[in-house]
Design a protein around this motif. Structure first.
Motif, PDB file in Angstrom:
ATOM      1  N   ILE A  78       6.691   0.062   1.979  1.00 22.08           N
ATOM      2  CA  ILE A  78       7.776  -0.121   1.014  1.00 22.08           C
ATOM      3  C   ILE A  78       9.119   0.280   1.611  1.00 22.08           C
ATOM      4  N   ILE A  79       9.094   1.203   2.578  1.00 20.71           N
ATOM      5  CA  ILE A  79      10.340   1.670   3.180  1.00 20.71           C
ATOM      6  C   ILE A  79      11.043   0.554   3.946  1.00 20.71           C
ATOM      7  N   ASN A  80      10.273  -0.465   4.379  1.00 19.80           N
ATOM      8  CA  ASN A  80      10.876  -1.580   5.103  1.00 19.80           C
ATOM      9  C   ASN A  80      11.795  -2.417   4.225  1.00 19.80           C
ATOM     10  N   VAL A  81      11.539  -2.392   2.911  1.00 23.51           N
ATOM     11  CA  VAL A  81      12.359  -3.199   2.002  1.00 23.51           C
ATOM     12  C   VAL A  81      13.341  -2.329   1.209  1.00 23.51           C
ATOM     13  N   LEU A  82      13.401  -1.053   1.559  1.00 22.56           N
ATOM     14  CA  LEU A  82      14.391  -0.140   0.967  1.00 22.56           C
ATOM     15  C   LEU A  82      15.164   0.529   2.101  1.00 22.56           C
ATOM     16  N   PRO A  83      15.943  -0.266   2.836  1.00 25.12           N
ATOM     17  CA  PRO A  83      16.661   0.279   4.000  1.00 25.12           C
ATOM     18  C   PRO A  83      17.739   1.272   3.600  1.00 25.12           C
ATOM     19  N   GLU A  84      18.077   2.118   4.537  1.00 24.04           N
ATOM     20  CA  GLU A  84      19.076   3.158   4.292  1.00 24.04           C
ATOM     21  C   GLU A  84      20.417   2.566   3.870  1.00 24.04           C
ATOM     22  N   THR A  85      20.749   1.409   4.423  1.00 20.85           N
ATOM     23  CA  THR A  85      22.035   0.786   4.084  1.00 20.85           C
ATOM     24  C   THR A  85      22.102   0.404   2.611  1.00 20.85           C
ATOM     25  N   PHE A  86      20.972   0.020   2.041  1.00 25.19           N
ATOM     26  CA  PHE A  86      20.940  -0.278   0.608  1.00 25.19           C
ATOM     27  C   PHE A  86      21.331   0.952  -0.199  1.00 25.19           C
ATOM     28  N   PHE A  87      20.806   2.103   0.196  1.00 23.78           N
ATOM     29  CA  PHE A  87      21.139   3.335  -0.514  1.00 23.78           C
ATOM     30  C   PHE A  87      22.605   3.710  -0.307  1.00 23.78           C
ATOM     31  N   MET A  88      23.133   3.400   0.862  1.00 21.85           N
ATOM     32  CA  MET A  88      24.560   3.625   1.089  1.00 21.85           C
ATOM     33  C   MET A  88      25.388   2.792   0.112  1.00 21.85           C
ATOM     34  N   HIS A  89      24.980   1.551  -0.083  1.00 21.24           N
ATOM     35  CA  HIS A  89      25.680   0.689  -1.049  1.00 21.24           C
ATOM     36  C   HIS A  89      25.571   1.258  -2.467  1.00 21.24           C
ATOM     37  N   CYS A  90      24.419   1.858  -2.782  1.00 16.82           N
ATOM     38  CA  CYS A  90      24.241   2.478  -4.099  1.00 16.82           C
ATOM     39  C   CYS A  90      25.215   3.642  -4.289  1.00 16.82           C
ATOM     40  N   PHE A  91      25.337   4.481  -3.262  1.00  8.68           N
ATOM     41  CA  PHE A  91      26.264   5.611  -3.345  1.00  8.68           C
ATOM     42  C   PHE A  91      27.704   5.113  -3.501  1.00  8.68           C
ATOM     43  N   SER A 147       0.862  -1.186   0.000  1.00  7.83           N
ATOM     44  CA  SER A 147       0.000   0.000   0.000  1.00  7.83           C
ATOM     45  C   SER A 147       0.899   1.237   0.000  1.00  7.83           C
ATOM     46  N   MET A 148       0.321   2.375  -0.399  1.00  8.98           N
ATOM     47  CA  MET A 148       1.151   3.576  -0.502  1.00  8.98           C
ATOM     48  C   MET A 148       0.313   4.822  -0.263  1.00  8.98           C
ATOM     49  N   SER A 149       0.841   5.738   0.525  1.00  9.31           N
ATOM     50  CA  SER A 149       0.152   6.997   0.788  1.00  9.31           C
ATOM     51  C   SER A 149       0.377   7.958  -0.371  1.00  9.31           C
ATOM     52  N   ALA A 150      -0.382   9.029  -0.364  1.00  6.01           N
ATOM     53  CA  ALA A 150      -0.228  10.054  -1.402  1.00  6.01           C
ATOM     54  C   ALA A 150       1.166  10.679  -1.337  1.00  6.01           C
ATOM     55  N   ALA A 151       1.660  10.887  -0.112  1.00 10.12           N
ATOM     56  CA  ALA A 151       3.000  11.477   0.043  1.00 10.12           C
ATOM     57  C   ALA A 151       4.065  10.512  -0.455  1.00 10.12           C
ATOM     58  N   GLY A 152       3.906   9.222  -0.151  1.00 10.32           N
ATOM     59  CA  GLY A 152       4.868   8.225  -0.604  1.00 10.32           C
ATOM     60  C   GLY A 152       4.898   8.140  -2.120  1.00 10.32           C
ATOM     61  N   ARG A 153       3.707   8.128  -2.721  1.00  8.07           N
ATOM     62  CA  ARG A 153       3.624   8.098  -4.186  1.00  8.07           C
ATOM     63  C   ARG A 153       4.213   9.379  -4.772  1.00  8.07           C
ATOM     64  N   GLY A 154       3.983  10.495  -4.118  1.00  7.20           N
ATOM     65  CA  GLY A 154       4.530  11.769  -4.583  1.00  7.20           C
ATOM     66  C   GLY A 154       6.046  11.777  -4.571  1.00  7.20           C
ATOM     67  N   ASP A 175       8.340  14.504   1.726  1.00  8.23           N
ATOM     68  CA  ASP A 175       7.658  13.266   1.350  1.00  8.23           C
ATOM     69  C   ASP A 175       8.563  12.044   1.475  1.00  8.23           C
ATOM     70  N   TRP A 176       9.868  12.281   1.483  1.00  6.66           N
ATOM     71  CA  TRP A 176      10.806  11.158   1.569  1.00  6.66           C
ATOM     72  C   TRP A 176      10.866  10.566   2.980  1.00  6.66           C
ATOM     73  N   LEU A 177      10.290  11.251   3.948  1.00  2.94           N
ATOM     74  CA  LEU A 177      10.250  10.733   5.323  1.00  2.94           C
ATOM     75  C   LEU A 177       9.079   9.756   5.447  1.00  2.94           C
ATOM     76  N   PHE A 178       9.288   8.550   4.983  1.00  2.00           N
ATOM     77  CA  PHE A 178       8.232   7.543   4.922  1.00  2.00           C
ATOM     78  C   PHE A 178       7.851   7.044   6.320  1.00  2.00           C
ATOM     79  N   ASP A 179       6.563   6.804   6.494  1.00  4.94           N
ATOM     80  CA  ASP A 179       6.047   6.165   7.703  1.00  4.94           C
ATOM     81  C   ASP A 179       5.767   4.701   7.349  1.00  4.94           C
ATOM     82  N   PRO A 180       6.446   3.742   7.997  1.00  2.47           N
ATOM     83  CA  PRO A 180       6.247   2.325   7.670  1.00  2.47           C
ATOM     84  C   PRO A 180       4.796   1.875   7.789  1.00  2.47           C
ATOM     85  N   ALA A 181       4.019   2.578   8.618  1.00  2.00           N
ATOM     86  CA  ALA A 181       2.614   2.194   8.802  1.00  2.00           C
ATOM     87  C   ALA A 181       1.782   2.481   7.555  1.00  2.00           C
ATOM     88  N   THR A 182       2.104   3.568   6.860  1.00  2.00           N
ATOM     89  CA  THR A 182       1.344   3.945   5.662  1.00  2.00           C
ATOM     90  C   THR A 182       2.085   3.627   4.372  1.00  2.00           C
TER      91      THR A 182
END
Length: 215
Positions: A178-191, A84-91, A168-175
């Motif tokens: 998707i943020i649970n499967v895109l952890p910050e460490t993954f983005f660190m590896h991308c950088f 599921s995804m909130s309007a802010a998350g989709r934005g 909008d990038w401050l995702f709330d896992p409740a709404t």
């Protein structure tokens, strides 16, 4: 040769060098954001499946659909079957999509001038001119990597504050689970991957320039 002609050539070479820098930068970004094996690796390495009740295949299906949305300028609908995804998350993903498209646009627009610049240097026997600019350029990934190593959390926040005009990038896992499967460490590896690729590309330019001096 008149001063006007010299100035014109100098401007042309500065433009060519800038396009080469931009091409290599956007190429590194393009490879990184589409390097699916990194996410596949992190599913296991970061134990991402512990945060969701789904199989690896289902997670990758959703990941691929998200990437398809981000990469396709004609796809205006983001709908993940298992999240599921909130309007802010989709934005936020719409904003990310805009950055993806901007990156691809710069990549496409810079490739021809970059090739023209390299061919011109090769034709006139001046490939050695690549050495200085790209030696300095190699400092950039090192500096950014050092800043990131000191505190990735701060680096990550500043990155978002620089490129996004909202929270909008401050995702709330409740709404937005998707943020649970895109952890910050993954983005660190991308950088890290992007910085390494950029360093390799710049180093290749330096080596190419140095070899031309030996001929």
């Amino acid at each position: 040769m008149t001063a006007a002609v010299k100035d014109s050539r100098r401007i042309g070479e500065i433009f060519g060098l800038l396009c080469l820098f931009l091409f290599l930068l956007t190429l590194a970004i393009t490879i990184t954001i589409n390097f699916r094996p990194l996410y596949v690796f992190d599913i296991q390495h970061l134990q991402i499946l512990d945060w969701v009740d789904m199989s690896r295949e289902t997670l990758l299906k959703n990941f691929d659909q998200l990437m398809a949305f981000l990469n396709n300028p004609f796809n205006q609908t983001l709908a993940l079957p298992d999240f599921s995804m909130s309007a802010a998350g989709r934005g936020h993903f719409v904003d990310v999509k805009k950055l993806f498209i901007l990156n691809y646009a710069v990549l496409i627009l810079s490739v021809i001038p970059a090739i023209w610049y390299l061919r011109r240097l090769k034709k006139t026997g001046r490939l050695f001119k690549l050495v200085g600019p790209f030696q300095w350029g190699m400092v950039i990934p090192v500096l950014l990597g050092s800043v990131m190593a000191v505190g990735f959390d701060t680096f990550f926040v500043k990155f978002h504050e620089l490129f996004f005009a909202n929270d909008d990038w401050l995702f709330d896992p409740a709404t937005d689970p998707i943020i649970n499967v895109l952890p910050e460490t993954f983005f660190m590896h991308c950088f890290i991957l992007a910085f390494v690729l950029l360093e390799v590309f710049f180093f290749a330019m330096v080596i190419w320039g140095r070899r031309s001096l030996k001929k």
